[in-house]
Design a protein around this motif. Sequence first.
Motif, PDB file in Angstrom:
ATOM      1  N   ASP A  81       0.812  -1.217   0.000  1.00  0.00           N
ATOM      2  CA  ASP A  81       0.000   0.000   0.000  1.00  0.00           C
ATOM      3  C   ASP A  81       0.847   1.269   0.000  1.00  0.00           C
ATOM      4  OD1 ASP A  81      -2.437  -1.299  -0.140  1.00  0.00           O
ATOM      5  OD2 ASP A  81      -2.656  -1.403   2.038  1.00  0.00           O
ATOM      6  N   SER A  82       2.007   1.240   0.646  1.00  0.00           N
ATOM      7  CA  SER A  82       2.885   2.420   0.634  1.00  0.00           C
ATOM      8  C   SER A  82       3.349   2.719  -0.784  1.00  0.00           C
ATOM      9  CB  SER A  82       4.097   2.209   1.546  1.00  0.00           C
ATOM     10  OG  SER A  82       3.686   2.116   2.881  1.00  0.00           O
ATOM     11  N   ALA A  83       3.682   1.686  -1.537  1.00  0.00           N
ATOM     12  CA  ALA A  83       4.096   1.871  -2.929  1.00  0.00           C
ATOM     13  C   ALA A  83       2.943   2.435  -3.750  1.00  0.00           C
ATOM     14  CB  ALA A  83       4.575   0.547  -3.522  1.00  0.00           C
ATOM     15  N   ARG A  84       1.738   1.926  -3.518  1.00  0.00           N
ATOM     16  CA  ARG A  84       0.565   2.440  -4.238  1.00  0.00           C
ATOM     17  C   ARG A  84       0.376   3.931  -3.957  1.00  0.00           C
ATOM     18  NH1 ARG A  84      -1.352  -2.799  -3.293  1.00  0.00           N
ATOM     19  NH2 ARG A  84      -2.087  -3.758  -5.221  1.00  0.00           N
ATOM     20  N   LYS A  85       0.490   4.311  -2.688  1.00  0.00           N
ATOM     21  CA  LYS A  85       0.311   5.719  -2.314  1.00  0.00           C
ATOM     22  C   LYS A  85       1.394   6.602  -2.932  1.00  0.00           C
ATOM     23  CE  LYS A  85      -2.075   4.650   1.962  1.00  0.00           C
ATOM     24  NZ  LYS A  85      -1.987   4.601   3.428  1.00  0.00           N
ATOM     25  N   LEU A  86       2.638   6.142  -2.891  1.00  0.00           N
ATOM     26  CA  LEU A  86       3.733   6.921  -3.461  1.00  0.00           C
ATOM     27  C   LEU A  86       3.551   7.082  -4.966  1.00  0.00           C
ATOM     28  CD1 LEU A  86       6.436   8.379  -3.260  1.00  0.00           C
ATOM     29  CD2 LEU A  86       7.560   6.166  -3.494  1.00  0.00           C
ATOM     30  N   LEU A  87       3.183   6.010  -5.650  1.00  0.00           N
ATOM     31  CA  LEU A  87       2.981   6.090  -7.091  1.00  0.00           C
ATOM     32  C   LEU A  87       1.814   6.996  -7.444  1.00  0.00           C
ATOM     33  CD1 LEU A  87       3.759   2.396  -7.924  1.00  0.00           C
ATOM     34  CD2 LEU A  87       5.040   4.371  -8.730  1.00  0.00           C
TER      35      LEU A  87
END
Length: 109
Positions: A81-87
């Motif tokens: 989820d952190s990667a999704r938010k950053l992207l």
Amino acid sequence: MKQIGAKAKEAARFVTAMANARRLLIMHLVLDRELPAEALREQLGLSSSALSQHMAKLRALGLVRVRRDRDNIVHYSCCNDSARKLLALLDHAYGSGPSKQNADLGIPD
């Protein structure tokens, strides 16, 4: 705003991994779908060994999920989820503008 505190090292590893343009593109490609390694390799113009090295870093950080099908073909998808938010933030700042995903994550236009 939450303080990073004890997770500063983990956050630094995450940001370092995502600071590579090829890995950002990989994560973008597998963000909402599962793709076979060969499709990623072809779309990115990478050798098998180069893709494997990038995927090893992403797997080590728990950013991608790996699945082998019955024909032993490797498939990758985003599982963080952190990667999704950053992207989503990067898409908002550098992409074509606000997206449905941004809205789903509570990122304002």
